[in-house]
Write a protein that holds these residues in place. Structure first.
Motif, mmCIF file in Angstrom:
data_model
loop_
_atom_site.group_PDB
_atom_site.id
_atom_site.type_symbol
_atom_site.label_atom_id
_atom_site.label_comp_id
_atom_site.label_asym_id
_atom_site.label_seq_id
_atom_site.Cartn_x
_atom_site.Cartn_y
_atom_site.Cartn_z
ATOM 1 N N ASP A 50 5.390 63.846 2.319
ATOM 2 C CA ASP A 50 6.012 62.944 3.299
ATOM 3 C C ASP A 50 7.203 63.620 3.995
ATOM 4 O O ASP A 50 8.306 63.069 4.077
ATOM 5 N N ILE A 51 6.962 64.827 4.505
ATOM 6 C CA ILE A 51 7.979 65.546 5.281
ATOM 7 C C ILE A 51 7.747 65.204 6.746
ATOM 8 O O ILE A 51 6.671 65.446 7.287
ATOM 9 N N SER A 52 8.748 64.648 7.402
ATOM 10 C CA SER A 52 8.545 64.076 8.730
ATOM 11 C C SER A 52 8.414 65.139 9.812
ATOM 12 O O SER A 52 8.960 66.249 9.711
ATOM 13 N N TRP A 53 7.697 64.772 10.874
ATOM 14 C CA TRP A 53 7.552 65.638 12.046
ATOM 15 C C TRP A 53 8.916 65.985 12.630
ATOM 16 O O TRP A 53 9.123 67.093 13.123
ATOM 17 N N ASP A 54 9.862 65.042 12.582
ATOM 18 C CA ASP A 54 11.178 65.270 13.184
ATOM 19 C C ASP A 54 11.840 66.534 12.642
ATOM 20 O O ASP A 54 12.512 67.263 13.391
ATOM 21 N N LEU A 55 11.692 66.807 11.359
ATOM 22 C CA LEU A 55 12.320 67.995 10.782
ATOM 23 C C LEU A 55 11.699 69.276 11.342
ATOM 24 O O LEU A 55 12.403 70.264 11.576
ATOM 25 N N PHE A 56 10.403 69.260 11.568
ATOM 26 C CA PHE A 56 9.752 70.422 12.178
ATOM 27 C C PHE A 56 10.131 70.533 13.656
ATOM 28 O O PHE A 56 10.329 71.639 14.171
ATOM 29 N N ASP A 57 10.227 69.401 14.320
ATOM 30 C CA ASP A 57 10.595 69.396 15.737
ATOM 31 C C ASP A 57 12.005 69.945 15.933
ATOM 32 O O ASP A 57 12.264 70.732 16.864
ATOM 33 N N ASP A 58 12.929 69.552 15.055
ATOM 34 C CA ASP A 58 14.299 70.062 15.139
ATOM 35 C C ASP A 58 14.341 71.569 14.873
ATOM 36 O O ASP A 58 15.102 72.307 15.514
ATOM 37 N N PHE A 59 13.526 72.022 13.928
ATOM 38 C CA PHE A 59 13.444 73.455 13.658
ATOM 39 C C PHE A 59 12.959 74.208 14.888
ATOM 40 O O PHE A 59 13.548 75.221 15.298
ATOM 41 N N LEU A 60 11.898 73.720 15.503
ATOM 42 C CA LEU A 60 11.329 74.401 16.663
ATOM 43 C C LEU A 60 12.284 74.359 17.857
ATOM 44 O O LEU A 60 12.301 75.289 18.672
ATOM 45 N N ALA A 61 13.095 73.302 17.953
ATOM 46 C CA ALA A 61 14.084 73.238 19.032
ATOM 47 C C ALA A 61 15.095 74.371 18.901
ATOM 48 O O ALA A 61 15.472 75.009 19.895
ATOM 49 N N SER A 62 15.531 74.651 17.683
ATOM 50 C CA SER A 62 16.458 75.778 17.484
ATOM 51 C C SER A 62 15.765 77.112 17.740
ATOM 52 O O SER A 62 16.381 78.047 18.272
ATOM 53 N N MET A 63 14.499 77.207 17.372
ATOM 54 C CA MET A 63 13.775 78.442 17.665
ATOM 55 C C MET A 63 13.702 78.680 19.175
ATOM 56 O O MET A 63 13.829 79.819 19.646
ATOM 57 N N ARG A 64 13.529 77.603 19.945
ATOM 58 C CA ARG A 64 13.499 77.758 21.403
ATOM 59 C C ARG A 64 14.847 78.223 21.936
ATOM 60 O O ARG A 64 14.903 78.945 22.942
ATOM 61 N N MET A 65 15.925 77.825 21.289
ATOM 62 C CA MET A 65 17.246 78.287 21.714
ATOM 63 C C MET A 65 17.330 79.810 21.654
ATOM 64 O O MET A 65 17.979 80.445 22.501
ATOM 65 N N ASP A 66 16.679 80.407 20.668
ATOM 66 C CA ASP A 66 16.730 81.859 20.519
ATOM 67 C C ASP A 66 16.065 82.602 21.671
ATOM 68 O O ASP A 66 16.262 83.815 21.823
ATOM 69 N N LEU A 67 15.283 81.898 22.481
ATOM 70 C CA LEU A 67 14.661 82.550 23.631
ATOM 71 C C LEU A 67 15.684 82.896 24.705
ATOM 72 O O LEU A 67 15.511 83.884 25.431
ATOM 73 N N THR A 68 16.743 82.098 24.820
ATOM 74 C CA THR A 68 17.678 82.275 25.937
ATOM 75 C C THR A 68 19.144 82.346 25.523
ATOM 76 O O THR A 68 19.960 82.912 26.243
ATOM 77 N N VAL A 69 19.493 81.777 24.371
ATOM 78 C CA VAL A 69 20.901 81.750 23.960
ATOM 79 C C VAL A 69 21.200 83.012 23.161
ATOM 80 O O VAL A 69 20.522 83.305 22.169
ATOM 81 N N THR A 70 22.204 83.750 23.582
ATOM 82 C CA THR A 70 22.533 85.017 22.915
ATOM 83 C C THR A 70 23.921 85.016 22.291
ATOM 84 O O THR A 70 24.250 85.922 21.527
ATOM 85 N N ASP A 71 24.737 84.023 22.618
ATOM 86 C CA ASP A 71 26.100 83.941 22.083
ATOM 87 C C ASP A 71 26.463 82.480 21.868
ATOM 88 O O ASP A 71 25.921 81.582 22.534
ATOM 89 N N TYR A 72 27.403 82.247 20.955
ATOM 90 C CA TYR A 72 27.868 80.892 20.650
ATOM 91 C C TYR A 72 29.378 80.849 20.836
ATOM 92 O O TYR A 72 30.109 81.551 20.137
ATOM 93 N N PRO A 73 29.855 80.040 21.785
ATOM 94 C CA PRO A 73 31.284 80.064 22.123
ATOM 95 C C PRO A 73 32.191 79.568 21.011
ATOM 96 O O PRO A 73 33.346 79.979 20.916
ATOM 97 N N ASP A 74 31.674 78.672 20.157
ATOM 98 C CA ASP A 74 32.507 78.100 19.108
ATOM 99 C C ASP A 74 31.624 77.647 17.953
ATOM 100 O O ASP A 74 30.392 77.703 18.028
ATOM 101 N N ARG A 75 32.256 77.199 16.880
ATOM 102 C CA ARG A 75 31.484 76.806 15.697
ATOM 103 C C ARG A 75 30.637 75.566 15.959
ATOM 104 O O ARG A 75 29.544 75.425 15.385
ATOM 105 N N LYS A 76 31.096 74.674 16.795
ATOM 106 C CA LYS A 76 30.314 73.471 17.083
ATOM 107 C C LYS A 76 28.952 73.840 17.664
ATOM 108 O O LYS A 76 27.922 73.276 17.267
ATOM 109 N N SER A 77 28.936 74.779 18.602
ATOM 110 C CA SER A 77 27.665 75.181 19.201
ATOM 111 C C SER A 77 26.790 75.914 18.183
ATOM 112 O O SER A 77 25.564 75.749 18.172
#
Length: 314
Positions: free
Chosen positions: A112-139
């Motif tokens: 019973d592992i929800s789709w949302d957890l996989f969706d959130d994981f894949l959203a961060s993976m998509r960030m790696d396509l274009t995001v190369t730096d993080y301005p602060d800890r919040k980001s």
């Protein structure tokens, strides 16, 4: 060994067994420390953990393998992976052409592992396509929720808890974050070669460090005093996250505690190694030696066996 694990997990269908076998092989080949820790779990838990690892590794390989694929090609592969997982997990369609998805969908349904957890994981993976730096800890925290914390949350149903799962969730998320922060420190050199910096820019800047300074260290093959001080601060922050996660071991099912304790010990000792080499992380990789890994595993095996004897599952 793998056949007995699959039998214990109730996996009987031949193609599904083969899918789990392939995930186990990926884990054994690419996640040696993590794979060693999984040996401390009960046989019935191991296939699910291998499936979750195999899926995460497959997504990571789309992004990080050094080859001639451009951003658009990688984005398309990631989107296709997301669509296939959604179709399998939510729409109950077969994933016959992808053994890893076949295994992870079976695991997600079983635990019973929800789709949302996989969706959130894949959203961060998509960030790696274009995001190369993080301005602060919040980001950076936003990225790490999907890339690391949800991994701990996916694992939680497999590990089991002694109380409500939601009470254990913050500890599981913190441990996933601690592991990733450790990787960020260890892999500054490698990440720079991929064009990325996973350390908050404002915290680096407080020590007079920016991407150019890190690139200078990479070219020179050594750190300077400013970079050493910046890395030491990140090191201390990561230590604090491990301390936040540590009490979570006691809220897990007894059979899972030796595994998680061993993983926490071995990963936190990578931090020890980084400190021992005085933060000289360019041109060398901080690792825990095989004798030490085996010593931790042997100690954990004794605890795992005792736990199984007490629970009658030995």
């Amino acid at each position: 060994m793998i056949s007995s694990e699959l039998d214990a997990a109730g996996v009987t269908e031949p193609s599904l067994r083969e899918a789990y076998r392939q995930c186990r092989d990926v884990n054994a080949a690419h996640g040696k420390t993590f794979f060693l820790a999984t040996r401390l779990l009960t046989p019935r838990q191991r296939p699910a953990v291998h499936a979750l690892y195999g899926f995460a590794r497959g997504a990571d390989d789309i992004l990080d393998q050094f080859d001639d694929r451009d951003v658009e090609q990688r984005a398309d592969e990631l989107q296709q992976l997301s669509k296939k997982l959604f179709a399998g997990l939510v729409q109950d369609e077969p994933c016959d052409d992808n053994p890893t998805l076949t295994a992870v969908v079976d695991t997600a349904r079983k635990y019973d592992i929800s789709w949302d957890l996989f969706d959130d994981f894949l959203a961060s993976m998509r960030m790696d396509l274009t995001v190369t730096d993080y301005p602060d800890r919040k980001s950076l925290e936003q990225y790490m929720y999907g890339s690391a914390e949800v991994i701990g949350l996916q694992m939680l149903p497999v590990l089991g808890t002694v109380g409500p799962r939601e009470e254990a969730a913050p500890y599981a998320a913190a441990l996933g974050k601690a592991f990733q922060l450790t990787n960020f420190l260890r892999d500054v050199d490698e990440d720079l070669r991929r064009g990325r910096v996973y350390l908050p820019a404002d915290e680096l800047a407080a020590h007079g460090v920016d991407r150019d300074r890190l690139l200078w260290c990479q070219r020179e093959g050594r750190v300077d005093d400013r970079v050493r001080a910046a890395l030491a601060e990140q090191h201390a922050i990561t230590r604090g996250v491990y301390e936040q996660a540590r009490p979570g071991i006691d809220v897990l099912a007894a059979c899972s505690r030796p595994c998680v304790a061993a993983a926490l010990t071995l990963y936190s000792e990578i931090l020890d190694r980084i400190e021992t080499i005085d933060f000289e992380i360019f041109g060398r990789r901080a690792t825990v030696g095989k004798p030490r890994r085996l010593a931790v595993a042997v100690a954990g095996l004794g605890k795992a066996w005792a736990s199984r004897v007490r629970s009658g599952s030995a």
